[in-house]
Design a protein around this motif. Structure first.
Motif, PDB file in Angstrom:
ATOM      1  N   UNK A 100       6.965  -9.614   5.437  1.00 33.72           N
ATOM      2  CA  UNK A 100       6.619 -10.827   4.692  1.00 33.72           C
ATOM      3  C   UNK A 100       5.140 -10.843   4.312  1.00 33.72           C
ATOM      4  N   UNK A 101       4.275 -10.419   5.218  1.00 29.89           N
ATOM      5  CA  UNK A 101       2.843 -10.339   4.917  1.00 29.89           C
ATOM      6  C   UNK A 101       2.594  -9.347   3.785  1.00 29.89           C
ATOM      7  N   UNK A 102       3.240  -8.209   3.870  1.00 34.52           N
ATOM      8  CA  UNK A 102       3.070  -7.172   2.860  1.00 34.52           C
ATOM      9  C   UNK A 102       3.554  -7.662   1.489  1.00 34.52           C
ATOM     10  N   UNK A 103       4.681  -8.369   1.481  1.00 34.99           N
ATOM     11  CA  UNK A 103       5.253  -8.870   0.228  1.00 34.99           C
ATOM     12  C   UNK A 103       4.325  -9.864  -0.464  1.00 34.99           C
ATOM     13  N   UNK A 104       3.543 -10.599   0.336  1.00 33.49           N
ATOM     14  CA  UNK A 104       2.632 -11.597  -0.232  1.00 33.49           C
ATOM     15  C   UNK A 104       1.210 -11.062  -0.414  1.00 33.49           C
ATOM     16  N   UNK A 105       1.020  -9.780  -0.164  1.00 33.55           N
ATOM     17  CA  UNK A 105      -0.279  -9.165  -0.409  1.00 33.55           C
ATOM     18  C   UNK A 105      -1.361  -9.542   0.581  1.00 33.55           C
ATOM     19  N   UNK A 106      -0.974  -9.978   1.772  1.00 34.89           N
ATOM     20  CA  UNK A 106      -1.951 -10.336   2.798  1.00 34.89           C
ATOM     21  C   UNK A 106      -2.509  -9.062   3.423  1.00 34.89           C
ATOM     22  N   UNK A 107      -3.805  -8.984   3.553  1.00 33.75           N
ATOM     23  CA  UNK A 107      -4.426  -7.805   4.148  1.00 33.75           C
ATOM     24  C   UNK A 107      -4.252  -7.836   5.669  1.00 33.75           C
ATOM     25  N   UNK A 124       2.469   5.182  15.457  1.00 35.64           N
ATOM     26  CA  UNK A 124       3.265   6.260  14.883  1.00 35.64           C
ATOM     27  C   UNK A 124       4.648   6.330  15.519  1.00 35.64           C
ATOM     28  N   UNK A 125       4.715   6.014  16.805  1.00 38.03           N
ATOM     29  CA  UNK A 125       6.009   6.019  17.485  1.00 38.03           C
ATOM     30  C   UNK A 125       6.973   4.995  16.919  1.00 38.03           C
ATOM     31  N   UNK A 126       6.429   3.898  16.396  1.00 36.54           N
ATOM     32  CA  UNK A 126       7.258   2.837  15.813  1.00 36.54           C
ATOM     33  C   UNK A 126       7.154   2.795  14.283  1.00 36.54           C
ATOM     34  N   UNK A 127       6.441   3.761  13.704  1.00 36.28           N
ATOM     35  CA  UNK A 127       6.231   3.820  12.256  1.00 36.28           C
ATOM     36  C   UNK A 127       5.609   2.523  11.721  1.00 36.28           C
ATOM     37  N   UNK A 128       4.630   2.016  12.455  1.00 32.94           N
ATOM     38  CA  UNK A 128       3.951   0.779  12.065  1.00 32.94           C
ATOM     39  C   UNK A 128       2.702   1.016  11.216  1.00 32.94           C
ATOM     40  N   UNK A 129       2.148   2.201  11.273  1.00 31.44           N
ATOM     41  CA  UNK A 129       0.856   2.443  10.632  1.00 31.44           C
ATOM     42  C   UNK A 129       0.837   2.084   9.134  1.00 31.44           C
ATOM     43  N   UNK A 130       1.911   2.360   8.375  1.00 31.75           N
ATOM     44  CA  UNK A 130       1.876   2.013   6.948  1.00 31.75           C
ATOM     45  C   UNK A 130       1.715   0.522   6.665  1.00 31.75           C
ATOM     46  N   UNK A 131       1.959  -0.319   7.650  1.00 26.24           N
ATOM     47  CA  UNK A 131       1.843  -1.759   7.433  1.00 26.24           C
ATOM     48  C   UNK A 131       0.393  -2.239   7.458  1.00 26.24           C
ATOM     49  N   UNK A 132      -0.534  -1.419   7.943  1.00 27.92           N
ATOM     50  CA  UNK A 132      -1.900  -1.891   8.166  1.00 27.92           C
ATOM     51  C   UNK A 132      -2.891  -1.213   7.231  1.00 27.92           C
ATOM     52  N   UNK A 133      -3.803  -2.021   6.704  1.00 31.29           N
ATOM     53  CA  UNK A 133      -4.847  -1.523   5.818  1.00 31.29           C
ATOM     54  C   UNK A 133      -5.981  -0.865   6.582  1.00 31.29           C
ATOM     55  N   UNK A 134      -6.120  -1.189   7.863  1.00 32.13           N
ATOM     56  CA  UNK A 134      -7.177  -0.605   8.690  1.00 32.13           C
ATOM     57  C   UNK A 134      -6.756  -0.662  10.153  1.00 32.13           C
ATOM     58  N   UNK A 135      -7.278   0.289  10.920  1.00 29.92           N
ATOM     59  CA  UNK A 135      -7.058   0.300  12.372  1.00 29.92           C
ATOM     60  C   UNK A 135      -8.410   0.555  13.034  1.00 29.92           C
ATOM     61  N   UNK A 154     -13.047  -4.941  11.851  1.00 30.00           N
ATOM     62  CA  UNK A 154     -11.742  -4.946  11.183  1.00 30.00           C
ATOM     63  C   UNK A 154     -11.783  -5.781   9.905  1.00 30.00           C
ATOM     64  N   UNK A 155     -12.426  -6.944   9.979  1.00 34.20           N
ATOM     65  CA  UNK A 155     -12.548  -7.803   8.801  1.00 34.20           C
ATOM     66  C   UNK A 155     -13.335  -7.109   7.697  1.00 34.20           C
ATOM     67  N   UNK A 156     -14.404  -6.432   8.078  1.00 35.15           N
ATOM     68  CA  UNK A 156     -15.212  -5.702   7.100  1.00 35.15           C
ATOM     69  C   UNK A 156     -14.382  -4.616   6.418  1.00 35.15           C
ATOM     70  N   UNK A 157     -13.558  -3.941   7.184  1.00 32.78           N
ATOM     71  CA  UNK A 157     -12.768  -2.823   6.629  1.00 32.78           C
ATOM     72  C   UNK A 157     -11.677  -3.301   5.673  1.00 32.78           C
ATOM     73  N   UNK A 158     -11.205  -4.522   5.850  1.00 35.36           N
ATOM     74  CA  UNK A 158     -10.205  -5.034   4.906  1.00 35.36           C
ATOM     75  C   UNK A 158     -10.846  -5.907   3.827  1.00 35.36           C
ATOM     76  N   UNK A 159     -12.157  -6.088   3.887  1.00 36.52           N
ATOM     77  CA  UNK A 159     -12.880  -6.790   2.836  1.00 36.52           C
ATOM     78  C   UNK A 159     -12.646  -8.286   2.791  1.00 36.52           C
ATOM     79  N   UNK A 160     -12.496  -8.903   3.965  1.00 30.02           N
ATOM     80  CA  UNK A 160     -12.250 -10.349   4.030  1.00 30.02           C
ATOM     81  C   UNK A 160     -13.275 -10.987   4.968  1.00 30.02           C
ATOM     82  N   UNK A 161     -13.833 -12.108   4.543  1.00 29.41           N
ATOM     83  CA  UNK A 161     -14.822 -12.779   5.376  1.00 29.41           C
ATOM     84  C   UNK A 161     -14.154 -13.310   6.651  1.00 29.41           C
ATOM     85  N   UNK A 162     -14.890 -13.335   7.765  1.00 29.55           N
ATOM     86  CA  UNK A 162     -14.310 -13.732   9.049  1.00 29.55           C
ATOM     87  C   UNK A 162     -13.593 -15.080   9.031  1.00 29.55           C
TER      88      UNK A 162
END
Length: 222
Positions: A100-107, A124-135, A154-162
């Motif tokens: 749902x987050x991905x569908x709405x473009x939420x970082x 990687x064990x749960x194939x979750x990495x593609x869901x995240x813009x940064x780790x 993390x906020x800096x890496x996704x380009x969103x103010x805290x």
């Protein structure tokens, strides 16, 4: 409602996966090998949510040099992974919520005190990495939670103010880190009970992701 970007930042252990008891048992086993009387309560007070350097210093009761820390950390984490491997699964409702987050473009990002080996084991064990813009993991920060560095990075890496970030956390140290970063915090009652989390400053307390909607979350910042 503003259209400015916003982001959701997730702790990993106790949030993306409900694995707290396995970490506790692994730490207790590790401590027993070194004749340190670690209990569940001591784990929650001194270890949960903190980076390995701080946790190891507590168990061994001394500062740990970097070269020794890497070996000790991997020893403890191998115990944890062996215990949890047969039970590895995403938290209830997580996959639908991430979709749902991905569908709405939420970082999105992960901000975890775990070492890189455990991040790979989980994401990687749960194939979750593609869901995240940064780790952001423990190797990428100088100061562990409750210092806000990990979430600010993390906020800096996704380009969103805290102020437009929402943190999902289960540990007191992590909740404090999110709040000190100037972010909104949602607490998961996986490690602590609802009543224990009531005075932490969390804007919302949930059991898991099953009943949570993106619009409900958005109201915390809009």
């Amino acid at each position: 409602m503003t259209t400015a970007p916003w982001a959701v930042l997730f702790d990993m252990d106790g949030v993306l996966i409900d694995n707290t008891e396995f970490h506790i048992n692994a730490w207790i086993q590790f401590a027993q090998l070194r004749n340190f009387p670690l209990t569940r309560d001591l784990y929650i007070e001194h270890i949960n949510g903190r980076v390995s350097a701080d946790a190891m210093a507590y168990v061994l009761q001394r500062p740990i040099p970097a070269d020794e820390l890497a070996a000790l950390t991997e020893e403890k984490e191998s115990i944890y992974r062996e215990l949890y491997q047969p039970h590895l699964q995403p938290a209830p409702g997580l996959m639908s919520f991430l979709d749902a987050l991905k569908a709405q473009g939420v970082r999105t990002a992960v901000g975890t005190s775990a070492p890189a080996s455990n991040v790979s084991f989980t994401l990687d064990g749960l194939n979750l990495r593609p869901y995240f813009d940064a780790v952001v993991d423990a190797s990428m920060v100088r100061r562990g939670k409750p210092d806000p560095e990990i979430y600010l990075k993390a906020a800096e890496r996704v380009g969103v103010e805290p102020a437009r970030c929402i943190v999902f956390e289960d540990a007191f140290a992590g909740i404090e880190a999110g709040l000190r970063a100037g972010m909104h915090v949602v607490a998961l009652a996986t490690t602590h009970m609802h009543e224990e989390l009531a005075d932490t400053g969390a804007a919302l307390i949930i059991d898991d992701f099953t009943a949570l909607t993106v619009n409900q979350l958005r109201q915390l910042i809009d």
